[in-house]
Motif scaffolding. Sequence first.
Motif, PDB file in Angstrom:
ATOM      1  N   GLU A 121       0.830  -1.208   0.000  1.00  0.00           N
ATOM      2  CA  GLU A 121       0.000   0.000   0.000  1.00  0.00           C
ATOM      3  C   GLU A 121       0.862   1.254   0.000  1.00  0.00           C
ATOM      4  O   GLU A 121       0.536   2.249  -0.662  1.00  0.00           O
ATOM      5  CB  GLU A 121      -0.927  -0.007   1.213  1.00  0.00           C
ATOM      6  CG  GLU A 121      -1.904   1.148   1.231  1.00  0.00           C
ATOM      7  CD  GLU A 121      -2.921   1.040   2.353  1.00  0.00           C
ATOM      8  OE1 GLU A 121      -3.670   2.008   2.553  1.00  0.00           O
ATOM      9  OE2 GLU A 121      -2.973  -0.012   3.019  1.00  0.00           O
ATOM     10  N   ALA A 122       1.990   1.211   0.728  1.00  0.00           N
ATOM     11  CA  ALA A 122       2.866   2.378   0.822  1.00  0.00           C
ATOM     12  C   ALA A 122       3.491   2.698  -0.533  1.00  0.00           C
ATOM     13  O   ALA A 122       3.467   3.848  -0.984  1.00  0.00           O
ATOM     14  CB  ALA A 122       3.952   2.147   1.867  1.00  0.00           C
ATOM     15  N   GLU A 168      -7.142  -1.559  -6.106  1.00  0.00           N
ATOM     16  CA  GLU A 168      -8.045  -0.641  -5.411  1.00  0.00           C
ATOM     17  C   GLU A 168      -7.823   0.804  -5.830  1.00  0.00           C
ATOM     18  O   GLU A 168      -8.766   1.598  -5.905  1.00  0.00           O
ATOM     19  CB  GLU A 168      -7.831  -0.784  -3.900  1.00  0.00           C
ATOM     20  CG  GLU A 168      -8.792   0.000  -3.043  1.00  0.00           C
ATOM     21  CD  GLU A 168      -8.537  -0.240  -1.570  1.00  0.00           C
ATOM     22  OE1 GLU A 168      -7.447   0.128  -1.089  1.00  0.00           O
ATOM     23  OE2 GLU A 168      -9.401  -0.817  -0.899  1.00  0.00           O
ATOM     24  N   SER A 169      -6.563   1.172  -6.123  1.00  0.00           N
ATOM     25  CA  SER A 169      -6.250   2.551  -6.499  1.00  0.00           C
ATOM     26  C   SER A 169      -5.722   2.675  -7.918  1.00  0.00           C
ATOM     27  O   SER A 169      -5.333   3.763  -8.333  1.00  0.00           O
ATOM     28  CB  SER A 169      -5.212   3.132  -5.526  1.00  0.00           C
ATOM     29  OG  SER A 169      -5.764   3.289  -4.248  1.00  0.00           O
ATOM     30  N   ALA A 170      -5.691   1.582  -8.665  1.00  0.00           N
ATOM     31  CA  ALA A 170      -5.169   1.641 -10.033  1.00  0.00           C
ATOM     32  C   ALA A 170      -6.117   2.431 -10.920  1.00  0.00           C
ATOM     33  O   ALA A 170      -7.339   2.297 -10.836  1.00  0.00           O
ATOM     34  CB  ALA A 170      -4.967   0.237 -10.589  1.00  0.00           C
ATOM     35  N   PRO A 185     -13.289  -3.648 -15.684  1.00  0.00           N
ATOM     36  CA  PRO A 185     -14.132  -2.487 -15.347  1.00  0.00           C
ATOM     37  C   PRO A 185     -13.492  -1.632 -14.273  1.00  0.00           C
ATOM     38  O   PRO A 185     -12.902  -2.139 -13.314  1.00  0.00           O
ATOM     39  CB  PRO A 185     -15.437  -3.128 -14.849  1.00  0.00           C
ATOM     40  CG  PRO A 185     -15.457  -4.493 -15.468  1.00  0.00           C
ATOM     41  CD  PRO A 185     -14.011  -4.917 -15.537  1.00  0.00           C
ATOM     42  N   ALA A 186     -13.621  -0.302 -14.449  1.00  0.00           N
ATOM     43  CA  ALA A 186     -13.047   0.630 -13.474  1.00  0.00           C
ATOM     44  C   ALA A 186     -13.912   0.693 -12.234  1.00  0.00           C
ATOM     45  O   ALA A 186     -15.127   0.478 -12.286  1.00  0.00           O
ATOM     46  CB  ALA A 186     -12.920   2.028 -14.097  1.00  0.00           C
ATOM     47  N   MET A 187     -13.279   0.995 -11.105  1.00  0.00           N
ATOM     48  CA  MET A 187     -14.028   1.245  -9.888  1.00  0.00           C
ATOM     49  C   MET A 187     -14.654   2.627  -9.994  1.00  0.00           C
ATOM     50  O   MET A 187     -13.983   3.595 -10.340  1.00  0.00           O
ATOM     51  CB  MET A 187     -13.112   1.171  -8.657  1.00  0.00           C
ATOM     52  CG  MET A 187     -12.449  -0.175  -8.496  1.00  0.00           C
ATOM     53  SD  MET A 187     -11.358  -0.249  -7.063  1.00  0.00           S
ATOM     54  CE  MET A 187     -12.578  -0.255  -5.752  1.00  0.00           C
ATOM     55  N   PHE A 196     -11.303   8.242  -2.477  1.00  0.00           N
ATOM     56  CA  PHE A 196     -10.377   9.055  -3.267  1.00  0.00           C
ATOM     57  C   PHE A 196      -9.125   9.322  -2.442  1.00  0.00           C
ATOM     58  O   PHE A 196      -9.194   9.889  -1.350  1.00  0.00           O
ATOM     59  CB  PHE A 196     -11.050  10.379  -3.639  1.00  0.00           C
ATOM     60  CG  PHE A 196     -10.241  11.207  -4.604  1.00  0.00           C
ATOM     61  CD1 PHE A 196     -10.415  11.050  -5.962  1.00  0.00           C
ATOM     62  CD2 PHE A 196      -9.321  12.132  -4.157  1.00  0.00           C
ATOM     63  CE1 PHE A 196      -9.681  11.812  -6.864  1.00  0.00           C
ATOM     64  CE2 PHE A 196      -8.585  12.892  -5.047  1.00  0.00           C
ATOM     65  CZ  PHE A 196      -8.769  12.724  -6.407  1.00  0.00           C
ATOM     66  N   PRO A 197      -7.947   8.901  -2.918  1.00  0.00           N
ATOM     67  CA  PRO A 197      -6.728   9.034  -2.110  1.00  0.00           C
ATOM     68  C   PRO A 197      -6.400  10.498  -1.814  1.00  0.00           C
ATOM     69  O   PRO A 197      -6.391  11.343  -2.719  1.00  0.00           O
ATOM     70  CB  PRO A 197      -5.644   8.401  -3.006  1.00  0.00           C
ATOM     71  CG  PRO A 197      -6.396   7.572  -4.001  1.00  0.00           C
ATOM     72  CD  PRO A 197      -7.704   8.262  -4.213  1.00  0.00           C
ATOM     73  N   GLU A 198      -6.137  10.804  -0.553  1.00  0.00           N
ATOM     74  CA  GLU A 198      -5.900  12.184  -0.158  1.00  0.00           C
ATOM     75  C   GLU A 198      -4.675  12.784  -0.845  1.00  0.00           C
ATOM     76  O   GLU A 198      -4.657  13.983  -1.148  1.00  0.00           O
ATOM     77  CB  GLU A 198      -5.748  12.279   1.364  1.00  0.00           C
ATOM     78  CG  GLU A 198      -7.054  12.106   2.113  1.00  0.00           C
ATOM     79  CD  GLU A 198      -6.909  12.396   3.587  1.00  0.00           C
ATOM     80  OE1 GLU A 198      -5.995  13.160   3.955  1.00  0.00           O
ATOM     81  OE2 GLU A 198      -7.688  11.844   4.383  1.00  0.00           O
ATOM     82  N   HIS A 199      -3.652  11.965  -1.102  1.00  0.00           N
ATOM     83  CA  HIS A 199      -2.434  12.530  -1.704  1.00  0.00           C
ATOM     84  C   HIS A 199      -2.706  13.087  -3.093  1.00  0.00           C
ATOM     85  O   HIS A 199      -1.989  13.968  -3.568  1.00  0.00           O
ATOM     86  CB  HIS A 199      -1.314  11.489  -1.766  1.00  0.00           C
ATOM     87  CG  HIS A 199      -1.560  10.350  -2.709  1.00  0.00           C
ATOM     88  ND1 HIS A 199      -1.394  10.449  -4.077  1.00  0.00           N
ATOM     89  CD2 HIS A 199      -1.987   9.087  -2.481  1.00  0.00           C
ATOM     90  CE1 HIS A 199      -1.676   9.303  -4.641  1.00  0.00           C
ATOM     91  NE2 HIS A 199      -2.051   8.458  -3.701  1.00  0.00           N
TER      92      HIS A 199
END
Length: 533
Positions: A121-122, A168-170, A185-187, A196-199
Amino acid sequence: MTLHLVLGGTRSGKSARAEQLAARSGFPVAYVATGSAFDEEMSERIAAHRERRPDSWRTVETTDIDAALRDLPGDTCVLIDDLDSWITDQMGQGWLWTDAILARLDENQRAAWKRILAAAEAWRDIAKSRPGPVIVAAGQPGGGLIPTAAASRRWLDLHGEVVQVLSESADECELVVAGRALPLPAMERTEAPERFPEHRLREHGDTQVPEGAVDLAVNVLEGPPQWLADRLSEAAKDLAAYPDQRTARAAAAARHGRQPSECLLLNGAAEGFWLLAQELRPKHAVCVHPTFTEGEAALRAAGVPVTRIFRESGQWTFDPADVPDEADFVLLTRPDNPTGALDPVATVERLCRPGRTVVVDEAFADFLPDGTGMAARVDLPGLVAVRSLTKLWGIAGLRVGYLLADAATVARLDAARQPWPVSSLALEAIQTCASAEDERAERVRGVARDREALLEALADIPGLRTWPAAANFVLIRTDEADLRERLLADGLALRRGDTFPGLDRHHLRIAVRDGSTTDRLRTALTRHLKGAT
C-alpha cells in the motif's frame, strides 16, 4: 500521475503488454526488475526480457520498490516487472516459507503478512503521487486446484491480497490472455468518494505535462502581456526596499468597492486556503466537488473534518440544501474548475448565514464578462472571496492573489502571517492589473472567441461530450479510459479528470488555446475516437 496494473498468467504476454504501454507513455522509461535467476531456465527468461528493452531504457534490479519509486526522477515512466518476485522476496523476509504440508500462521507470521500488505500500500501510494506513470506487471495465478503445500497456499493468498491492494487505487487494470489485453471495469469513484486518495488532492496540471508536449493541462494564459512585463521590469530595478502593501491593497480593494481593511493580499490564491484552514480551524467543513482540490487539502492538513458533496454530472449543479446545517465552513469554486459551471448568485446567497464561513474560490472570475464575481458583496455574512491574477494575466510564477472578507476576518488572518509575505513585484502586478479593466476585457473577449471555436471543433466528434464553460477551459468526457495516454503519444497533454473527486479517467479538461492548437487537437481526437479520415 497514473497507476496501470497489467495481470496475466505464465506466457500470457503481460510483460510485453506492459512494455508496450511504457513505450507509448511519452516519458523516459525505467524498468524495475524484481526477479532473480535462481536456475538456468529463469536466467533465459530474464535474458529474453532484457533483450526486448530499448537501449534508452534504464534498468534497476531491486526488490526495494519503495526506494526505486522514491529515487527515480519524477518525469519517468516506471515499469515494475514482476510483482510475483517481490511477493516471493517479501515472504522470505517475513519467514513465511515452510516445508510443511499443513502449517497455520503464528503470531509473528500474521504480523509479517500485515507488514507486507502495508508495504504494498505504501509504495502504491508513492506510485500514485509521481508525475510520471507507473506500470506494474503481475501474474494471475490461482486458476487451478488449490495446492496441497502450505507454502504454495500462502503465496497464492498473499499474491491475491497484494493485487487487490494495487487494483483498489489503479487508474487502469488489464488482464492479458493469449497476448490480448482485456480492460477490467473501473471502480466508480463517484459512488464511493471517500476512497479518493488524499495525496491526489495535491496533484495539479503542472505535473501532467511531459517535456516537449503541447500544454493543454494548465489553464493559465500566455503572458504576461508586454505592457505588464514592462511595468514589472521597471519595478525590478529597485528591490532594495522592503515591500509596502498599502498602495496595492487599496487598489485591489477599490476594484471591488471595498475598504483596504477588507482585503488581504496573498502569495498566490492558494495561500488563502491554507490561511483560512490553519487559522479558522472549522469544526465541520464541506467541499463542493468536483473542484480545485487545494482547498480540501489545506483543510485536511489542518485536521479539519471534511464532507464532500457532489455536483450532478448532467448540468454540474448542486442544491445548497445538501450542505448539512451544522457545517460551519463551505468551499466552492465559481466559475467551477474543472467543470466550467457558473453557479447562480442565489446559490451562494442560500449558503451564507451567521456562524458559517462560505469561501468562494474566484480564481477564474476575471474571465466573466464583468469580472466582478461575488467579491463586492458585503451584505452576505461569512462570505470570503479568493481571487487570483495568475490565470488571466499569465503570471503564475509570480504568485499573485488576494481575498476579500469582513475586516475582522482579514485582520485575524493577517495576524497569523510572517512579515512581508508578498513580494514587491507581486505588489506591482496587483496594483497594475487592478486598474487595467480595458485590457482585461479585451483578453476575456479573445478567450471567449477561442473557447467557442474549441467547442465548435469538438461538437461533431462521435463519442465525445462537452459542457459550456465560463472560463478558459472545457471539460470533456468519452468512453475511452486511455484517451489521455493516446493523446500524449501525439504530443498533446490534457488535464486528467481522475485527480478531481467525482470525476474519473473518462473525463479530461482542455485549456483554451489558439486556433492552430485546436485544429491539431481536433485531428487527433477524431483519429482516436472516430478512426482515420
